[in-house]
Write an enzyme that holds these catalytic residues in place. Structure first.
Site, PDB file in Angstrom:
ATOM      1  N   ARG A   1      -5.601  -5.786 -11.053  1.00  0.00           N
ATOM      2  CA  ARG A   1      -6.445  -6.588 -10.151  1.00  0.00           C
ATOM      3  C   ARG A   1      -7.783  -5.843 -10.030  1.00  0.00           C
ATOM      4  O   ARG A   1      -7.807  -4.675  -9.639  1.00  0.00           O
ATOM      5  CB  ARG A   1      -5.820  -6.714  -8.766  1.00  0.00           C
TER       6      ARG A   1
ATOM      7  N   GLU B   1     -17.380  -6.362   5.549  1.00  0.00           N
ATOM      8  CA  GLU B   1     -17.853  -7.013   4.316  1.00  0.00           C
ATOM      9  C   GLU B   1     -18.936  -8.040   4.591  1.00  0.00           C
ATOM     10  O   GLU B   1     -19.718  -8.366   3.715  1.00  0.00           O
ATOM     11  CB  GLU B   1     -16.683  -7.735   3.626  1.00  0.00           C
TER      12      GLU B   1
ATOM     13  N   GLN C   1     -11.164  -0.497  -8.405  1.00  0.00           N
ATOM     14  CA  GLN C   1     -12.342  -0.815  -7.582  1.00  0.00           C
ATOM     15  C   GLN C   1     -13.611  -0.575  -8.398  1.00  0.00           C
ATOM     16  O   GLN C   1     -13.877   0.553  -8.839  1.00  0.00           O
ATOM     17  CB  GLN C   1     -12.344   0.087  -6.345  1.00  0.00           C
TER      18      GLN C   1
ATOM     19  N   ASP D   1      -1.860  -2.079  -4.006  1.00  0.00           N
ATOM     20  CA  ASP D   1      -3.252  -2.124  -3.559  1.00  0.00           C
ATOM     21  C   ASP D   1      -3.891  -0.747  -3.741  1.00  0.00           C
ATOM     22  O   ASP D   1      -3.189   0.269  -3.749  1.00  0.00           O
ATOM     23  CB  ASP D   1      -3.319  -2.463  -2.055  1.00  0.00           C
TER      24      ASP D   1
ATOM     25  N   LYS E   1       0.874  -1.185   0.000  1.00  0.00           N
ATOM     26  CA  LYS E   1       0.000   0.000   0.000  1.00  0.00           C
ATOM     27  C   LYS E   1       0.910   1.234   0.000  1.00  0.00           C
ATOM     28  O   LYS E   1       1.870   1.309   0.773  1.00  0.00           O
ATOM     29  CB  LYS E   1      -0.884   0.014   1.247  1.00  0.00           C
TER      30      LYS E   1
ATOM     31  N   HIS F   1     -14.883 -13.164  -4.258  1.00  0.00           N
ATOM     32  CA  HIS F   1     -15.360 -14.461  -3.765  1.00  0.00           C
ATOM     33  C   HIS F   1     -16.787 -14.680  -4.233  1.00  0.00           C
ATOM     34  O   HIS F   1     -17.456 -15.592  -3.778  1.00  0.00           O
ATOM     35  CB  HIS F   1     -15.301 -14.499  -2.229  1.00  0.00           C
TER      36      HIS F   1
ATOM     37  N   ARG G   1     -12.711  -6.666   6.955  1.00  0.00           N
ATOM     38  CA  ARG G   1     -13.308  -7.996   6.679  1.00  0.00           C
ATOM     39  C   ARG G   1     -14.625  -8.143   7.439  1.00  0.00           C
ATOM     40  O   ARG G   1     -15.556  -8.757   6.961  1.00  0.00           O
ATOM     41  CB  ARG G   1     -12.357  -9.148   7.057  1.00  0.00           C
TER      42      ARG G   1
END
Ligand code: FDA
Length: 320
Positions: A182, A305, A161, A130, A96, A240, A302
């Site tokens: 990515r 999310e 994003q 990132d 980062k 995912h 996390r």
């Protein structure tokens, strides 16, 4: 509302101090974080490699607020390249920019990034930058384009994003210069004037951007993931969400892009079943393996999310 509150907590120093004092918080975070030490992370990468899965190692840390800490992060990242080579594992590195000084001084950050990429080149590996929250997006892309397009550095890629309105334009520019991208949905809490507030719109944009990346890969001659698993192809689909994964698979087969000219990326500890299934089907899979003592912000993102993660955390808190 809950997501916004958790993203706020992920940045709040008082919450960090309170949460990181509880030992059970670390136990909960360790579902996602490989360990506090580099050796722990290398072991996790070895286990992934044994299942045919590549990795990207991330030394946790962000929003470094002084030069000494930025230089320390630089040295530690350089140490990661060495550890990868010594262990002979199939992994590259994610960083980062605020960790290496972007919030302190742009020149310091650029110099640190250049040092990191020189080292990556010596070790024949790749660095993914990132993407952080919106105040850093312009500067991150500017630095990426400077280093990739103007300095001709090829062993670097960036993250886009799908929740940001601007991302379609950004992807168009990136693929023109064969940028390795990515694609993720976006982990922060962004205002409605710059980002899609509804999940359905984020998903639609994600699918559109997958299409642009696949077209970009075809136009660039379909570069494949390197044999040692370190250099990724142009599209890295980081999700995912099975619907997005299935959509990408359908598009690749329609476009005639070889499986090895795309990779799927997932986070350590999430949807291991899907990671293994894709690897068995012959798709390159890369898992993001974070490690280090600065795990608090990463862990709380996390929780944001997926509410089920938060209930798990709270039920353990009340039981302890
Ligand atoms: P979505 O949120 O719709 O989830 C789909 C399914 O995945 C859920 O139903 C659940 O089964 C599972 N899932 C998702 N998140 C989970 C969690 N925390 N715990 C358990 N299960 C979960 N973001 C960013 O802003 N900048 C970046 O640089 C990166 N980098 C990055 C790298 C990689 C390899 C990945 C996979 C993701 C990122 N992200 C990121 C994070 C990304 O933006 C996003 O927040 C998460 O991936 C969750 O979104 P999904 O695409 O999984 O979809």
């Amino acid at each position: 509302m809950l997501r916004s509150f958790l993203i706020y907590l992920s940045k709040a120093a008082w919450a960090r101090q309170a949460v990181t004092r509880w030992s059970f918080a670390w136990r909960a975070a360790s579902r996602f974080v490989a360990g506090e030490k580099l050796e722990d992370a290398i072991r996790v990468v070895q286990a992934l490699n044994n299942k045919g899965i590549n990795a990207t190692l991330d030394l946790l840390g962000e929003h470094t607020n002084n030069t000494d800490k930025a230089l320390q992060a630089l040295q530690e990242v350089i140490g990661v390249f060495e550890a990868i080579d010594q262990a002979g594992v199939r992994s590259n590195v994610s960083i980062k920019l605020t960790q290496i000084g972007l919030a302190v001084d742009e020149d310091l950050c650029r110099q640190n990034l250049e040092r990191i990429l020189e080292n990556a080149e010596k070790h024949n590996t790749f660095v993914r930058i990132d993407m952080e929250d919106s105040p850093w997006v312009d500067k991150t892309l500017e630095l990426y384009h400077y280093i990739h397009d103007q300095c001709g550095c090829e062993n670097v890629g960036v993250v886009i994003q799908a929740y940001l309105f601007r991302s379609e334009k950004d992807v168009a520019r990136l693929v023109k210069d064969c940028g390795r991208v990515r694609l993720c949905k976006g982990a922060y809490d962004e205002p409605a004037d710059i980002a899609f507030p509804k999940k359905v719109d984020v998903d639609r944009n994600f699918d559109k951007l997958i299409g642009m990346l696949i077209d970009g890969a075809l136009a660039a001659g379909s570069p494949e993931v390197s044999i040692d698993g370190k250099i990724p192809p142009i599209p890295a689909i980081a999700t995912h969400d099975e619907k997005r994964v299935e959509y990408a698979k359908k598009l690749i087969s329609q476009a005639g892009l070889p499986k090895s000219a795309i990779e799927f990326q997932m986070l350590n500890g999430i949807r291991r079943d899907l990671q293994e299934k894709l690897a068995e089907e012959g798709y390159p899979v890369r898992v993001y393996v974070p490690f280090g003592t600065e795990w608090y912000s990463y862990y709380v993102r996390r929780l944001a999310e997926r509410p089920a993660n938060l209930w798990f955390f709270l039920s353990n808190l009340f039981r302890s």
